[in-house]
Scaffold this motif. Structure first.
Motif, PDB file in Angstrom:
ATOM      1  N   LEU A 110       7.136  33.449  -1.792  1.00  0.00           N
ATOM      2  CA  LEU A 110       7.774  34.721  -1.460  1.00  0.00           C
ATOM      3  C   LEU A 110       8.512  35.316  -2.661  1.00  0.00           C
ATOM      4  O   LEU A 110       8.487  36.529  -2.877  1.00  0.00           O
ATOM      5  CB  LEU A 110       8.713  34.550  -0.265  1.00  0.00           C
ATOM      6  N   LYS A 111       9.142  34.475  -3.456  1.00  0.00           N
ATOM      7  CA  LYS A 111       9.787  34.978  -4.671  1.00  0.00           C
ATOM      8  C   LYS A 111       8.741  35.488  -5.665  1.00  0.00           C
ATOM      9  O   LYS A 111       9.002  36.419  -6.431  1.00  0.00           O
ATOM     10  CB  LYS A 111      10.608  33.868  -5.325  1.00  0.00           C
ATOM     11  N   GLY A 112       7.544  34.890  -5.618  1.00  0.00           N
ATOM     12  CA  GLY A 112       6.471  35.332  -6.501  1.00  0.00           C
ATOM     13  C   GLY A 112       5.964  36.720  -6.166  1.00  0.00           C
ATOM     14  O   GLY A 112       5.281  37.342  -6.978  1.00  0.00           O
ATOM     15  N   ARG A 113       6.311  37.227  -4.977  1.00  0.00           N
ATOM     16  CA  ARG A 113       5.898  38.571  -4.571  1.00  0.00           C
ATOM     17  C   ARG A 113       6.871  39.647  -5.081  1.00  0.00           C
ATOM     18  O   ARG A 113       6.585  40.826  -5.022  1.00  0.00           O
ATOM     19  CB  ARG A 113       5.834  38.655  -3.046  1.00  0.00           C
ATOM     20  N   GLN A 146      17.188  30.603  -1.919  1.00  0.00           N
ATOM     21  CA  GLN A 146      17.242  31.541  -3.035  1.00  0.00           C
ATOM     22  C   GLN A 146      16.653  32.907  -2.684  1.00  0.00           C
ATOM     23  O   GLN A 146      16.583  33.789  -3.537  1.00  0.00           O
ATOM     24  CB  GLN A 146      16.493  30.959  -4.236  1.00  0.00           C
ATOM     25  N   LEU A 147      16.253  33.085  -1.446  1.00  0.00           N
ATOM     26  CA  LEU A 147      15.692  34.376  -1.040  1.00  0.00           C
ATOM     27  C   LEU A 147      16.832  35.360  -0.800  1.00  0.00           C
ATOM     28  O   LEU A 147      17.766  35.073  -0.043  1.00  0.00           O
ATOM     29  CB  LEU A 147      14.854  34.220   0.235  1.00  0.00           C
ATOM     30  N   ASP A 148      16.753  36.520  -1.425  1.00  0.00           N
ATOM     31  CA  ASP A 148      17.837  37.502  -1.306  1.00  0.00           C
ATOM     32  C   ASP A 148      17.391  38.766  -0.584  1.00  0.00           C
ATOM     33  O   ASP A 148      18.038  39.804  -0.669  1.00  0.00           O
ATOM     34  CB  ASP A 148      18.412  37.846  -2.680  1.00  0.00           C
ATOM     35  N   GLN A 149      16.273  38.679   0.119  1.00  0.00           N
ATOM     36  CA  GLN A 149      15.832  39.772   0.971  1.00  0.00           C
ATOM     37  C   GLN A 149      15.051  39.178   2.133  1.00  0.00           C
ATOM     38  O   GLN A 149      14.722  37.990   2.130  1.00  0.00           O
ATOM     39  CB  GLN A 149      14.975  40.775   0.192  1.00  0.00           C
ATOM     40  N   LYS A 200      14.740  27.713   8.326  1.00  0.00           N
ATOM     41  CA  LYS A 200      15.800  27.181   7.482  1.00  0.00           C
ATOM     42  C   LYS A 200      16.078  28.049   6.256  1.00  0.00           C
ATOM     43  O   LYS A 200      17.205  28.074   5.749  1.00  0.00           O
ATOM     44  CB  LYS A 200      15.453  25.742   7.046  1.00  0.00           C
ATOM     45  N   ILE A 201      15.054  28.742   5.745  1.00  0.00           N
ATOM     46  CA  ILE A 201      15.293  29.599   4.581  1.00  0.00           C
ATOM     47  C   ILE A 201      15.501  31.060   4.988  1.00  0.00           C
ATOM     48  O   ILE A 201      15.572  31.945   4.127  1.00  0.00           O
ATOM     49  CB  ILE A 201      14.156  29.488   3.547  1.00  0.00           C
ATOM     50  N   GLY A 202      15.600  31.322   6.283  1.00  0.00           N
ATOM     51  CA  GLY A 202      15.944  32.656   6.747  1.00  0.00           C
ATOM     52  C   GLY A 202      14.798  33.628   6.865  1.00  0.00           C
ATOM     53  O   GLY A 202      15.007  34.853   6.901  1.00  0.00           O
ATOM     54  N   VAL A 203      13.585  33.123   6.934  1.00  0.00           N
ATOM     55  CA  VAL A 203      12.416  33.980   7.095  1.00  0.00           C
ATOM     56  C   VAL A 203      12.243  34.348   8.568  1.00  0.00           C
ATOM     57  O   VAL A 203      12.492  33.529   9.454  1.00  0.00           O
ATOM     58  CB  VAL A 203      11.154  33.257   6.568  1.00  0.00           C
ATOM     59  N   THR A 204      11.815  35.570   8.833  1.00  0.00           N
ATOM     60  CA  THR A 204      11.505  35.985  10.201  1.00  0.00           C
ATOM     61  C   THR A 204      10.099  35.518  10.545  1.00  0.00           C
ATOM     62  O   THR A 204       9.130  35.880   9.866  1.00  0.00           O
ATOM     63  CB  THR A 204      11.589  37.506  10.357  1.00  0.00           C
ATOM     64  N   VAL A 205       9.992  34.712  11.589  1.00  0.00           N
ATOM     65  CA  VAL A 205       8.696  34.172  12.014  1.00  0.00           C
ATOM     66  C   VAL A 205       8.116  35.095  13.078  1.00  0.00           C
ATOM     67  O   VAL A 205       8.698  35.255  14.155  1.00  0.00           O
ATOM     68  CB  VAL A 205       8.847  32.740  12.565  1.00  0.00           C
ATOM     69  N   ILE A 206       6.985  35.691  12.772  1.00  0.00           N
ATOM     70  CA  ILE A 206       6.310  36.582  13.718  1.00  0.00           C
ATOM     71  C   ILE A 206       5.337  35.738  14.541  1.00  0.00           C
ATOM     72  O   ILE A 206       4.412  35.138  13.991  1.00  0.00           O
ATOM     73  CB  ILE A 206       5.540  37.699  12.978  1.00  0.00           C
ATOM     74  N   PRO A 207       5.538  35.645  15.854  1.00  0.00           N
ATOM     75  CA  PRO A 207       4.669  34.780  16.677  1.00  0.00           C
ATOM     76  C   PRO A 207       3.206  35.220  16.601  1.00  0.00           C
ATOM     77  O   PRO A 207       2.897  36.410  16.605  1.00  0.00           O
ATOM     78  CB  PRO A 207       5.227  34.971  18.095  1.00  0.00           C
ATOM     79  N   PHE A 208       2.325  34.226  16.516  1.00  0.00           N
ATOM     80  CA  PHE A 208       0.894  34.495  16.531  1.00  0.00           C
ATOM     81  C   PHE A 208       0.215  33.332  17.221  1.00  0.00           C
ATOM     82  O   PHE A 208       0.308  32.189  16.765  1.00  0.00           O
ATOM     83  CB  PHE A 208       0.341  34.650  15.109  1.00  0.00           C
TER      84      PHE A 208
END
Length: 292
Positions: free
Chosen positions: A288-291, A32-35, A60-68
Motif C-alpha cells: 500500500l505504501k508502494g502505491r 506506517q500507513l498515514d491514509q 490491525k494496520i487500520g485498513v478498511t476491509v470490503i466484504p467479498f
C-alpha cells in the motif's frame, strides 16, 4: 513494490525488509500507513489460516476491509476474474488479496489493472505470503538462513508452498532437500527415504498430503505413507538438538506427522500461524505504501 505475485519476483533485500518490518510490528510498532485504504479478499478456494490471517492483518494496520464472498459474486454468472477485479478497482479499492485454483491467474490481470494484487495462492504455483512467514519463523529461530539444512517432505509436485519456500531458501543460502515418493517430486530431485536427512536437518517442513488429488490411487494409503514418509515419533527422536518441525497446515494428523508431535517442544506449527499475521501486516504496508 506494487504487487506481490510470486516469491521469485522479490529480491533478498526486499525479503529482509519485510521480515524486519514484521519483527517491528510484532514488537508493537504502530502502522506506517498515514491514509485510509480499501482492500478486499477474494478467496476462490477454501482457506482458514491465510484468509483469516489477512483479515486480521488488515484490521490491525487500520485498513478498511470490503466484504467479498465468492459464493455470492458475479463470477457465478460467468464474469471473468479480470472483470471482477476491474469492477472493484472502479468502485475505489486500492488492493485485492486473491486465492485462485488457476496457476498464475494474475497474468491476466497485469495489463489494465491498476490496483494492487497480493497473491494468496495460485493453484499449484506460488504462495508468497506463506513463504515469507516460513522465512520469518526460521529467522526468529536461527537468526540466519545460510548453511541451514531444510528438509521438505510431502506432496511436492502439487505444493505451491514447496515451490515458493525452495526458491526463497536456496536464494538465501540454505540447503534444501526433499523427501517424497518419486511420482510426487515434480520438478525437483527428491530422496525416497529419510536416511542421512533426519539427523542432519535443522528444519523438517512437512506438507499436507492432498488426498483430493490421490483418490482412486490403489497404490496410496495413509498408513503406508505415514510409515515411509511421515514424521513418526521414532524419527523425531533422531532429530538433532535444536531442530524444529514446521507445517503450513491444515495438518492430516497421523499421516504427515504423529498427532503427538503437532504441539511438541520442537513444533513451530502454531507459531507459524501467529507469525503469519505480522508478516501479512508487513506485506500490506509495503504494497500500500508502494502505491503512494
Amino acid at each position: 513494490m506494487k504487487n506481490l505475485l510470486s516469491i521469485e519476483h522479490i529480491s533478498n533485500e526486499q525479503i529482509a525488509t519485510i521480515l524486519n518490518r514484521a519483527s517491528e510490528l510484532e514488537a508493537g510498532a504502530p502502522s506506517q500507513l498515514d491514509q485510509s485504504y480499501n482492500v478486499a479478499n477474494l478467496f476462490f478456494e477454501p482457506s482458514t489460516r491465510t484468509k483469516t490471517s489477512f483479515e486480521m492483518a488488515e484490521r490491525k494496520i487500520g485498513v478498511t476491509v470490503i466484504p467479498f464472498e465468492t459464493g455470492f459474486s458475479s463470477t457465478l454468472k460467468g464474469e471473468s476474474l479480470y472483470d471482477t477485479v476491474k469492477t472493484l478497482e472502479s468502485i475505489g479499492l486500492d488492493a485485492v488479496v486473491i486465492r485462485h485454483k488457476m496457476d498464475a491467474y494474475y497474468e491476466e490481470l497485469l495489463e489494465g489493472i491498476n490496483l494492487s494484487v497480493i497473491n494468496a495462492g495460485d493453484g499449484a504455483g506460488q504462495h508468497p505470503s506463506q513463504s515469507l512467514l516460513d522465512l520469518y519463523t526460521i529467522q526468529k529461530e536461527f537468526g540466519r538462513f545460510k548453511g541451514l539444512n531444510i528438509t521438505i517432505a510431502g506432496d511436492v509436485s502439487h505444493s505451491r508452498v514447496a515451490k515458493s519456500d525452495a526458491y526463497a531458501l536456496r536464494s538465501l543460502g540454505a540447503n534444501v532437500n526433499f523427501v517424497c515418493p518419486k511420482e510426487w517430486q515434480g520438478e525437483f530431485e527428491a530422496h525416497q527415504s529419510w536416511d542421512d536427512l533426519i539427523e542432519t536437518s535443522d528444519v523438517i517442513m512437512l506438507l499436507r498430503v492432498q488426498h483430493e488429488r490421490h483418490e482412486g490411487n490403489a497404490n496410496f494409503s495413509k498408513e503406508n505413507y505415514h510409515a515411509q514418509y511421515g514424521l513418526t515419533s521414532e524419527r523425531e527422536k533422531q532429530m538433532k538438538d535444536g531442530a524444529i518441525i514446521m507445517h503450513p497446515a491444515p495438518v492430516n494428523r497421523g499421516v504427515e506427522i504423529d498427532s503427538t508431535l503437532v504441539e511438541c517442544e520442537r513444533s513451530r506449527i502454531f507459531d507459524q500461524v501467529s507469525n503469519g499475521v505480522f508478516i501479512r501486516m508487513a506485506i500490506l504496508e509495503t504494497i500500500l505504501k508502494g502505491r503512494m
